[in-house]
Design an enzyme around this catalytic site. Sequence first.
Site, short mmCIF file in Angstrom:
data_model
loop_
_atom_site.label_atom_id
_atom_site.label_comp_id
_atom_site.label_asym_id
_atom_site.label_seq_id
_atom_site.Cartn_x
_atom_site.Cartn_y
_atom_site.Cartn_z
N ASP A 256 0.20 -1.49 0.15
CA ASP A 256 0.07 0.08 -0.05
C ASP A 256 0.74 1.04 0.10
O ASP A 256 0.80 1.92 -1.05
CB ASP A 256 -1.53 -0.08 1.37
CG ASP A 256 -1.43 -1.13 1.59
OD1 ASP A 256 -2.13 -1.53 0.60
OD2 ASP A 256 -1.84 -1.84 2.09
N HIS A 284 -4.92 -3.77 5.55
CA HIS A 284 -5.14 -3.63 5.08
C HIS A 284 -6.57 -4.00 4.72
O HIS A 284 -6.70 -5.23 4.00
CB HIS A 284 -3.80 -4.51 4.80
CG HIS A 284 -3.47 -5.04 2.82
ND1 HIS A 284 -2.96 -3.44 2.19
CD2 HIS A 284 -3.72 -6.76 2.37
CE1 HIS A 284 -3.02 -4.69 0.86
NE2 HIS A 284 -3.88 -6.22 1.32
C1 LMR Z 1 -4.09 -6.47 -2.70
O1 LMR Z 1 -4.22 -6.19 -2.09
O2 LMR Z 1 -3.72 -6.60 -4.21
C2 LMR Z 1 -4.67 -7.68 -2.18
O3 LMR Z 1 -4.29 -7.49 -0.44
C3 LMR Z 1 -5.93 -7.70 -2.46
C4 LMR Z 1 -6.50 -9.15 -2.90
O4 LMR Z 1 -6.92 -9.25 -1.58
O5 LMR Z 1 -6.02 -10.14 -2.71
#
Ligand code: LMR
Length: 445
Positions: A256, A284
């Site tokens: 992120d 997250h």
């Molecule tokens: C991401 O942020 O790309 C992953 O966490 C997405 C996911 O839900 O696998």
Amino acid sequence: MMAMSDLSTPKTTSPFLRSSSQLRLSSKLHLSNQFRHLHLVPPPLHATSISKISCSVSQNNQAPVAVQENGSVKTKKECYGVFCLTYDLKAEEETKSWKKMINIAVSGAAGMISNHLLFKLASGSVFGPDQPIALKLLGSERSIQALEGVAMELEDSLFPLLREVDIGTDPYEVFQDVDWALLIGAKPRGPGMERAALLDINGQIFAEQGKALNAVASPNVKVLVVGNPCNTNALICLKNAPNIPAKNFHALTRLDENRAKCQLALKAGVFYDKVSNMTIWGNHSTTQVPDFLNARINGRPVKEVITDHKWLEEGFTESVQKRGGLLIQKWGRSSAASTAVSIVDAIKSLVTPTPEGDWFSTGVYTNGNPYGIAEDLVFSMPCRSKGDGDYELVNDVEIDDYLRKRIAKSEAELLAEKKCVAHLTGDGIAFCDLGPVDTMLPGEV
Ligand code: LMR
């Protein structure tokens, strides 16, 4: 899975086997056409035991096979192929100055993220050119063949620093003496699955892995949880590992952070290396808070460089929160390569000193934080490291009303998630009320 040099009782002589004193110093490497006898697996430390197996190879250069030793059908593989030879690192001029080998466990090792990550780890670009490593790969019973494929590709890559590869399906074996545990494997939310069910299914996995780490890993193991929902999974994991400092557990929010830096750089028309001090606060998930108030571009506050504040509050924030979902729409699967890169970044941030004045984001256990965030959560915050694997919180970051409100939302989400998994954290009976709007992972739309 114990290091072979600790356990082996060689029955045949090989030019590659050395005296017992040398063996104590040595790490291991299996050479398929030169090594015939390998080691015995120690009795497992938990109830569901497996039979003793050894890894052996045919003499005609065929792929190595695990040999059963007690007549029962063997279900687990051990060290793999070229990685099974025991030899002495101190005997070679080039390797004499190398550091002591470290053990790195990776779960979900046959998956896409790992497929990118393992080769970076083995290349030396993460822990450095003088750091030999052993990879301990954890997969499911279903993925054992694929794990062998991964091990074969690692063999074929001839990485000098990769001295050992073990594969297995039992965390109590794979996590033996590990210094790092990169926990990637998790179940994705299936169609129609409630988030509460997802939290429970994955929570069980991370509770078991926490217990296994507690029982067999190095007492100072560093644990990075990637499998979603990673903050709550990390909390479950640490609660099940009371002998390991809670501070050693991280939830990956570096992806992120990287995404946020990229969006700011694009808007400002600068290269990403000009963006610093980027904090991701919270979970997250789509409640995460990318902090443009304290981030800097070329050393200047973002709000001075990007004057479109409406974009910062809305467009930018949402683009980071939902980047994972957009990627799934394009790719048809969740991010893998960039996740692996962000895992590398997260590790490097802990093993190299943070540049003066900067910081990085990672989900850490809240225990005496200066921001008034509820204790006993895993929450992404700004951190710094001296490069010793440890970190400290940056404790003088400004929080304005905008940030405070959004941080509180992510905090509320994590508190609600925590209640859903109380049965897995030792906090009593679970009560799951995630509110009218189901919480989402970044990849869910
Ligand atoms: C991401 O942020 O790309 C992953 O966490 C997405 C996911 O839900 O696998």
